[in-house]
Design an enzyme around this catalytic site. Structure first.
Site, PDB file in Angstrom:
ATOM      1  N   ARG A  45      22.035  44.522  51.283  1.00 11.58           N
ATOM      2  CA  ARG A  45      21.076  44.413  50.070  1.00 11.58           C
ATOM      3  C   ARG A  45      21.883  43.890  48.841  1.00 11.58           C
ATOM      4  O   ARG A  45      21.199  43.168  47.981  1.00 11.58           O
ATOM      5  CB  ARG A  45      20.552  45.630  49.796  1.00 11.58           C
ATOM      6  CG  ARG A  45      19.556  46.162  50.808  1.00 11.58           C
ATOM      7  CD  ARG A  45      19.101  47.606  50.477  1.00 11.58           C
ATOM      8  NE  ARG A  45      20.296  48.395  50.774  1.00 11.58           N
ATOM      9  CZ  ARG A  45      20.646  49.620  50.415  1.00 11.58           C
ATOM     10  NH1 ARG A  45      19.376  50.385  50.094  1.00 11.58           N
ATOM     11  NH2 ARG A  45      21.592  50.307  50.353  1.00 11.58           N
ATOM     12  N   LYS A 151      26.728  56.313  67.474  1.00 16.42           N
ATOM     13  CA  LYS A 151      25.978  57.749  67.675  1.00 16.42           C
ATOM     14  C   LYS A 151      25.808  58.042  66.123  1.00 16.42           C
ATOM     15  O   LYS A 151      26.396  57.748  65.183  1.00 16.42           O
ATOM     16  CB  LYS A 151      27.151  58.634  68.170  1.00 16.42           C
ATOM     17  CG  LYS A 151      28.302  58.878  67.486  1.00 16.42           C
ATOM     18  CD  LYS A 151      29.042  59.999  68.313  1.00 16.42           C
ATOM     19  CE  LYS A 151      30.515  60.362  67.623  1.00 16.42           C
ATOM     20  NZ  LYS A 151      30.385  61.228  66.285  1.00 16.42           N
ATOM     21  N   LYS A 185      40.109  54.535  73.607  1.00 15.67           N
ATOM     22  CA  LYS A 185      41.385  54.748  73.543  1.00 15.67           C
ATOM     23  C   LYS A 185      42.074  54.542  74.988  1.00 15.67           C
ATOM     24  O   LYS A 185      41.532  54.810  75.975  1.00 15.67           O
ATOM     25  CB  LYS A 185      41.641  56.273  73.241  1.00 15.67           C
ATOM     26  CG  LYS A 185      41.110  56.553  71.610  1.00 15.67           C
ATOM     27  CD  LYS A 185      41.348  58.010  71.425  1.00 15.67           C
ATOM     28  CE  LYS A 185      40.743  58.431  70.103  1.00 15.67           C
ATOM     29  NZ  LYS A 185      41.183  57.817  69.098  1.00 15.67           N
ATOM     30  N   GLU A 219      41.217  68.662  65.498  1.00  9.30           N
ATOM     31  CA  GLU A 219      41.557  67.845  64.411  1.00  9.30           C
ATOM     32  C   GLU A 219      42.006  68.870  63.227  1.00  9.30           C
ATOM     33  O   GLU A 219      41.692  70.111  63.224  1.00  9.30           O
ATOM     34  CB  GLU A 219      40.206  67.381  63.565  1.00  9.30           C
ATOM     35  CG  GLU A 219      39.491  66.546  64.687  1.00  9.30           C
ATOM     36  CD  GLU A 219      38.148  65.959  64.150  1.00  9.30           C
ATOM     37  OE1 GLU A 219      38.415  64.744  63.430  1.00  9.30           O
ATOM     38  OE2 GLU A 219      37.241  66.477  64.127  1.00  9.30           O
ATOM     39  N   ASP A 238      28.165  66.304  66.925  1.00  7.49           N
ATOM     40  CA  ASP A 238      29.069  65.128  66.526  1.00  7.49           C
ATOM     41  C   ASP A 238      30.251  65.027  67.429  1.00  7.49           C
ATOM     42  O   ASP A 238      30.604  64.001  67.670  1.00  7.49           O
ATOM     43  CB  ASP A 238      30.030  65.815  65.182  1.00  7.49           C
ATOM     44  CG  ASP A 238      30.685  64.724  64.639  1.00  7.49           C
ATOM     45  OD1 ASP A 238      30.397  63.535  64.646  1.00  7.49           O
ATOM     46  OD2 ASP A 238      32.042  64.991  64.135  1.00  7.49           O
ATOM     47  N   HIS A 243      31.849  62.703  73.035  1.00 10.97           N
ATOM     48  CA  HIS A 243      33.378  62.676  73.189  1.00 10.97           C
ATOM     49  C   HIS A 243      33.683  63.530  74.521  1.00 10.97           C
ATOM     50  O   HIS A 243      34.224  63.245  75.453  1.00 10.97           O
ATOM     51  CB  HIS A 243      34.349  62.936  72.391  1.00 10.97           C
ATOM     52  CG  HIS A 243      33.984  61.947  70.993  1.00 10.97           C
ATOM     53  ND1 HIS A 243      33.301  60.851  71.034  1.00 10.97           N
ATOM     54  CD2 HIS A 243      34.373  62.022  69.728  1.00 10.97           C
ATOM     55  CE1 HIS A 243      33.435  60.280  69.851  1.00 10.97           C
ATOM     56  NE2 HIS A 243      34.058  60.905  69.142  1.00 10.97           N
ATOM     57  N   LYS A 343      37.390  71.554  63.721  1.00  8.55           N
ATOM     58  CA  LYS A 343      38.193  70.879  62.565  1.00  8.55           C
ATOM     59  C   LYS A 343      38.940  72.146  61.855  1.00  8.55           C
ATOM     60  O   LYS A 343      38.728  73.255  61.984  1.00  8.55           O
ATOM     61  CB  LYS A 343      37.178  70.534  61.310  1.00  8.55           C
ATOM     62  CG  LYS A 343      36.620  69.405  62.018  1.00  8.55           C
ATOM     63  CD  LYS A 343      35.693  68.691  60.944  1.00  8.55           C
ATOM     64  CE  LYS A 343      34.813  67.380  61.158  1.00  8.55           C
ATOM     65  NZ  LYS A 343      35.954  66.418  61.606  1.00  8.55           N
TER      66      LYS A 343
END
Ligand SMILES: NC(=O)c1ccc[n+]([C@@H]2O[C@H](COP(=O)([O-])OP(=O)(O)OC[C@H]3O[C@@H](n4cnc5c(N)ncnc54)[C@H](OP(=O)(O)O)[C@@H]3O)[C@@H](O)[C@H]2O)c1
Length: 497
Positions: A45, A151, A185, A219, A238, A243, A343
């Protein structure tokens, strides 16, 4: 070499486009993958001219393309870029897009164009863009049109089905590329090469020899700037639904009849079909959720999830998941698959670990301690290694067993840096190779397995959140999940939080 490529990047000046897509497209261009006539049209935009978009792209490429950047080549690449200002919820925009395409494609060649629509926009705009392209006959009517998007593919099974119905109203399944960039990967793709390129493992890759499988995607980072997104999505949507499930399928699938996209995707879907469905009891007993509190990572203090930006101080969004799954088929019956992701765990690591059954007999008698089982660790990141864990005799007069490993290291063996994943994603997308892109039936079936788990935990949020300290391997319950079965997570050095 891709002929007649016209790629439209919706969100062409956004974060994903600047950091990943434009540098990856430049790299593919530099390596001679595009014919002289290709065009890229950025959409957004914010008003921009072609020239200012080219300057944006040139600086993004300079900043994010690390190896072998050449200013002249980057300038030549940028000359293929165009920009179209408009909002995707405005019909007039699609009229302008058609005009722009007509100008770029020599008359009579539109039907031959490799027309690639990349949706690098917030997920809520995916149905809006598909409806617009459909209305202006830019979908099925264009034989070589393709659509690619990120996703999440829906929020649950029902919304995923609704989204898919709408997209299938405009495009054929063969034109739809759902990105799971994790599959691009190098080491993830190597799972299939390793399994089906080596005859010695296939005979033991089953319930007779395998005790259990662990898949860990850890992570060390927190939610960073994605707090609002994470509040809505949480760890299962997520990471687990896409995955982890895809990696599980690659470990468990049967050899495909060939490496054509649908032959590979068929085998994955068979795995998902065999995944045992969970009811509320299984969800309670066999899955664990966690949320990180404050802690220390790499020696420095980090805040808890509830203190992150755009996160509610009483949030129940999970940042950790562990679960036990069963693939109820001939090959895998009785072999649990333990999946874990989170995480703010002690370090970034992704690994598949296959533990083999213990020896049938203590043949070295009481003179020797128990023999530990063999294991095979396929490490995806940050190390890209395959490690076979064996037992040998410790040197000396006694009969002491000792574990050693045989290692293969991608970097050391090949001395070639893996290509960035978005290069592979774009390369396959442009060539129309769907192998690495999940098909809708796979998306549907993984939701079918996880929907009851999500619903159970949404109805019964864990009472003790946060339940693990940042910098630990997750809540105690995740350790109990394994200990109950007489097993242990491979990475657990720093203990439960
Ligand atoms: N960023 C990443 O590293 C990353 C990684 C993996 C996946 N993704 C996914 O990629 C998608 C894009 O993420 P992003 O981080 O690039 O987001 P972003 O930085 O917010 O970019 C979105 C772009 O969409 C454009 N846009 C928004 N509304 C529009 C409209 N109505 N009409 C036309 N253009 C519109 C915006 O430009 P204007 O404001 O000028 O309209 C902006 O350039 C998301 O689905 C995200 O989940 C991102």
């Amino acid at each position: 070499m891709a002929e007649h490529l016209v790629m439209v990047i919706f969100g062409g000046a956004g974060d994903l486009a600047g950091r990943m897509l434009l540098p990856a497209l430049y790299s593919l261009y530099k390596d001679g993958n595009f014919s002289a006539s290709f065009s890229i049209i950025g959409v957004g935009r914010t008003a921009r001219s072609d020239e200012s978009y080219r300057a944006f792209a040139a600086s993004a490429v300079k900043k994010y393309f690390k190896d072998g950047y050449r200013p002249n080549q980057a300038a030549a690449f940028a000359r293929h870029l165009h920009y179209l200002t408009g909002s995707v919820d405005d019909d007039a925009f699609y009229g302008s897009l058609r005009e722009c395409l007509d100008q770029l494609l020599p008359s009579g060649e539109a039907h031959r164009a490799n027309l690639a629509f990349y949706l690098a926009v917030p997920p809520r705009l995916v149905p809006v863009i598909v409806a617009g392209l459909h209305k202006f006959s830019l979908c099925r009517a264009m034989p070589n049109a393709k659509l690619i998007f990120e996703k999440p593919f829906g929020h649950d099974r029902r919304s995923a089905e609704a989204l898919n119905r709408q997209i299938l109203g405009a495009f054929d399944e063969q034109q739809i590329f759902r990105i799971d960039h994790y599959l691009a990967k190098e080491t993830v793709q190597n799972i299939l090469f390793f399994r089906f390129g080596n005859n010695i493992f296939e005979p033991i890759w089953n319930t007779r020899y395998v005790d259990h499988v662990q898949i860990t995607v850890a992570e060390d980072i927190g939610v960073e700037q994605r707090g609002a997104f994470y509040e809505d999505v949480g760890v299962i949507r997520d990471i687990v639904q896409n995955h982890l499930m895809q990696v599980l399928a690659m470990v468990a699938m049967e050899p495909p009849a060939g490496f054509e996209p649908d032959l590979v995707r068929d085998e994955k879907v068979k795995v998902f079909r065999s995944l045992r469905r969970m009811d509320a009891r299984h969800a309670r007993e066999d899955t664990v959720l966690g949320q990180y509190g404050p802690g220390r990572i790499g020696g420095r203090p980090v805040r808890g999830y509830r203190s992150e930006n755009h996160v509610s101080p009483s949030s129940h969004a999970p940042t950790f998941f562990a679960g036990k799954f069963h693939v109820d088929n001939w090959r895998w019956t009785g072999v649990p698959f333990y999946l874990r992701t989170g995480k703010r765990l002690p370090r970034r690591t992704s690994e598949i670990y296959i533990e083999f059954k213990k020896l049938p007999l203590r043949s070295f008698g009481k003179a020797c301690g128990p023999m530990p089982p063999n294991g095979l660790a396929l490490s995806i990141q940050p190390q890209e290694t395959i490690r076979l864990i064996l037992t040998v005799k410790y040197p000396g007069m006694g009969n002491a067993p000792s574990q050693v490993s045989m290692d293969f290291d991608y970097g050391k063996s090949f001395r070639v840096k893996p290509r960035p994943v978005y290069e592979r994603v774009l390369f396959d997308f442009i060539r129309g190779d769907l192998t690495l892109f999940p098909r809708q039936d796979a998306v549907d079936m993984t939701w079918a397995v996880l929907d009851p788990v999500i619903k159970f935990w949404e109805a019964h949020p864990p009472a003790r959140f946060p339940n693990y300290a940042a910098g630990t391997w997750g809540p105690r319950e995740a350790f109990r999940l394994m200990a109950r079965d007489g097993r242990a997570w491979r990475f657990s050095g720093e203990g439960p939080g």
